[in-house]
Every structure is written in structure tokens, then in C-alpha cells.
Design an enzyme around this catalytic site. Structure first.
Site, short mmCIF file in Angstrom:
data_model
loop_
_atom_site.label_atom_id
_atom_site.label_comp_id
_atom_site.label_asym_id
_atom_site.label_seq_id
_atom_site.Cartn_x
_atom_site.Cartn_y
_atom_site.Cartn_z
N ASP A 38 0.54 5.47 1.37
CA ASP A 38 -0.30 6.34 2.21
C ASP A 38 -0.93 7.49 1.42
O ASP A 38 -0.52 7.78 0.30
CB ASP A 38 0.57 6.94 3.32
N TYR A 75 12.32 3.53 -3.63
CA TYR A 75 11.52 4.71 -3.30
C TYR A 75 12.38 5.94 -3.55
O TYR A 75 13.60 5.89 -3.42
CB TYR A 75 11.12 4.70 -1.82
N ARG A 105 0.84 -1.20 0.00
CA ARG A 105 0.00 0.00 0.00
C ARG A 105 0.88 1.25 0.00
O ARG A 105 2.06 1.19 0.33
CB ARG A 105 -0.93 0.00 1.21
N ARG A 110 9.94 7.69 4.93
CA ARG A 110 9.66 9.04 5.40
C ARG A 110 10.34 9.34 6.73
O ARG A 110 10.76 10.47 6.99
CB ARG A 110 8.14 9.26 5.50
#
Lengths: 245, 245
Positions: free
Chosen positions: B53, B111, B51, B198
Site C-alpha cells: 500500500d 513483514y 502489492r 497492520r
């Protein structure tokens, strides 16, 4: 009174254009709302280098206003950014003499038109470039563009909705920048008529996809008839890049 | 039944994340809605690599689904793009064997975290990069990042909300790409925990602005305590770039 010149950038995708109007959110209204707050509920009139249409972006729009507030001119940028919504940003502010006028002092402008050519739509570009996934021969577009350089009557490339009598303008430069699937066309000139860059972009696309010959540009110009040129290319590809004074 | 693997990109700014939920618009719901239409009102279940966010973007999210529709696998991209909203785009589709699973077959992911450092907010980047207009020493960030390379228990860099027991992951590479005011940090590893990129980005920023020493990264890792690391950097800077199988 001090005259303050502001350089603005805005993402045009959620605006009904630059100029204040009764319905819809506009850049001018947001800017004057910010000035109204900073001037403790006194209205301040702004003057821009020119309007931009709904969906059109700006990297270097120029606006001026007069103020009685005593504040170093360069601090206005931060003051305004504190009040403005996130899709408008003031890049810089400076004091200018009273003889400066954001619209009447303009000597030239640069616009850029962005096209992207991936076979699929790009969610990150949808509001920021025109998606054109078909064949496009940039060599032919360059050849067609050459006919527009110089001083011409651009009636064929001007929306019939204009209020301008004199349609003579000078384009000094049209440059093509290709990078991967992106094509950016840069237009520099002494002034541009209503929808002129988007109509030129739409006509250059017709030269690029083979629906007209590059040499037809000379005849389209000479005919002074809007119907002779191509479609107005979509607003999302257009950027007011820089204003020259 | 055929198994179809899709590569998707999406602009996360108007989604409440990838995974279906009761409230809010999600990527999975839009995708399954498109499949429902194409399958003539039959529900089709999709499986993603993982998933993302709310606000997080994807350039290379991978999803698979099973279908009884007879259609060349590569034509699924166009069929889905015809039904999907403009902020999701299918880049490509291919048929894969039944042994392939978008989530369980993952070997690694890349990422990217984007930061921009202009003094003023940029309306074109507001939803696509983290605005950090303060001092940032990229050399110190690089030094801090070196402590994270390799196999580690990343408990300190994982949201307490995770349901994962095993917090050991391997980061193979962290690269910094600077261009003008833009900084992109690329993370490649065999897997990333909830909010891990993050939280690492937020901690690297602390090393860059001098609030921690680069060498402190070793202690933060060793303490296995989320409170030791920096703040979770904002969602808008994060991109799921590529999934490796």
C-alpha cells in the site's frame, strides 16, 4: 523576560539550511513562525549555536530566545512541537540565565559524518548518508585523521566563503565507528569553520581510497591552501550532533 | 526469452503503493518505465510477489519479468539502477526457470512493523516507523501475539476490501525486538491478507496499552469480524522484509 534554551533535531533534506534567507524554506523561519503563533502575532528573535547548510541534519542543535510568556520552561517543547512541521522536533527546553547565549557561550561541538558502502544505492539512506561504494581503507583514514588532532590552523579545510579571520581551531577527537556497510566518523572540537567537517571528510576519503598518503595530511595543513585538501563531501552525510557549553 | 528475478527495496513514503494505477506515482510504473527504456521503447510486463500500500516500505520485494535482451542476469541490477529513481533500488538479479513466478511460487513472507516511542516526534523516523509515545507493555503484546501463531481463519484481521475468499493463513512466528525506544515486530507466515499485518499491529498495541486483555485475542479470532480487532496501524511502520520461495 525569561530566556529559554531549546534542543532541536531536524531532518535537513528538505531545508535550504538553518538560517533565514529570502528564498527557500529554512529551519530558523519555521521556528520563528511557530514562536510568532505562540506569541499571538509578535515576532521573537532566535539565536542558534551556528548555522547548518542545505541538506545538513541536526540531532542536537541549540537555540535560545527570550519570552514574556509565563509557562514552565519544560512545557515549551510541547508548545513548539504543536506548531512545528514534522521535519523539526524540539527534544527539550529549559530556562537559562541571561548570561547564556546559544552562539557566544559555545565551548565545543560534535559533528558526525556518515558514509555507507553498499554496492547499490539504499533508498532509505539516500538523504541521510554519503553513498561511497568504492574501495575505502579505514585504517588509512584513521592514520590520516591523527594529523588533524590538536590545535591547528585549518585554512586548508575551510571554504573560501568564510568570513572568519582566525582559522585556528582545536580538534580533540576523531573516532571511526564501523558497522557492516556503515561508517560514521565523529568529530569533537572547540569549533569548526565553514564546511570544515565536510572538507575533512572528503580528504579522509582520499586517504582511504589511496589517492593521497595519510602522511600528506601534515603538508596539506601546513600549506594553508583550500585547494590542497579534498572535495567537500556531500551535505547529506553531515549531522550536527551535540553542542557543548 | 529469459526470466529474470529481481530483489527490490523501496522507500514507500513518496509512492501511492506498489501497483500501477491511473493516479499517483507507483513502484510498478517506475520499474516498467525503466524496463521500457532498456528495451528500447518496448513494454515489458512485471509480476511482483504481491502489492504494497501507499507509504509501505520494502526491503526484499521480489519481481520477475521476461526479456529477450542478452545480458548476464546479474548485470540487470546495475542496468535497472541506472534508470530507476533514488527511492527504488535493485539489490540483485538472477535468471530463474520459466516455472518460477514471483507471485504464484511464494511459500511465505516476512513483514516487520516498526514503532518508536520517544516522547517527541523524531523527524528522521516520521515516514519510517509509527510514533506511539504512550504506555506500551511489550510483555502483554507478546502474550497476545501467541494466540495468533499457527493456522487460523484471519477474517477479523483482514480489510473488508479484500477479494480473497479463503482467509485461512498460518503465522509461524511473531518476534519482538526492543532497542531503546524502538520496537520492531517481525511476522513470518505462509501468506498475509490485505492489511493483515497492520490490523494485527494495531490490535497488539491495544493489548500493550491495556485496552484489551491478551486472552481476548482468541475471541477476536473466533468471531471472524473485522470490527472486533483494533485499528489498522499506520502504513509508515510496515516493511515487506523478505519473500520465501
Amino acid at each position: 523576560m525569561k530566556r529559554i534554551k531549546c534542543e532541536l533535531m531536524y531532518d535537513g533534506s528538505r531545508f535550504s539550511g538553518y538560517q533565514s534567507q529570502l528564498n527557500g524554506r529554512t529551519v530558523q523561519q519555521e521556528l520563528e513562525k511557530a514562536l510568532y503563533v505562540i506569541h499571538k502575532k509578535t515576532s521573537v528573535k532566535t539565536h542558534a549555536s551556528g548555522r547548518t547548510d542545505a541538506g545538513v541534519h541536526a540531532l542536537g542543535q541549540i537555540v535560545h530566545f527570550d519570552t514574556s510568556i509565563q509557562m514552565p520552561a519544560e512545557r515549551w517543547a510541547r508548545a513548539l512541537n504543536g506548531e512545528l512541521p514534522a521535519d523539526i522536533s524540539v527534544k527539550g527546553t529549559e530556562e537559562v540565565p541571561d548570561s547564556f547565549h546559544a552562539r557566544y557561550s559555545v565551548k565545543g561541538k560534535e559533528y558526525r559524518y556518515r558514509i555507507y558502502r553498499t554496492p547499490f544505492r539504499d533508498p532509505f539512506k539516500k538523504a541521510y548518508a554519503h553513498h561511497y561504494p568504492y574501495q575505502l581503507d579505514v585504517g588509512r583514514m584513521k592514520e590520516a585523521a591523527l594529523y588533524l588532532i590538536g590545535e591547528h590552523d585549518f585554512t586548508s579545510f575551510c571554504s573560501a566563503k568564510t568570513d572568519k579571520e582566525n582559522k585556528v581551531r582545536t580538534i580533540t577527537d576523531i573516532t571511526f565507528i564501523e558497522q557492516d556497510n556503515d561508517l560514521e566518523v565523529r568529530f569533537v572540537g572547540n569549533g569548526f569553520l565553514y564546511n570544515m567537517v565536510r572538507i575533512i571528510a572528503g580528504t579522509l576519503i582520499k586517504a582511504g581510497n589511496g589517492r593521497i598518503e595519510p602522511a600528506e595530511m601534515a603538508f596539506i595543513l601546513a600549506d594553508r591552501d583550500r585547494k590542497r585538501a579534498g572535495q567537500t563531501a556531500p551535505a547529506e552525510g553531515l549531522y550536527l550532533w551535540k553542542v557543548f557549553y
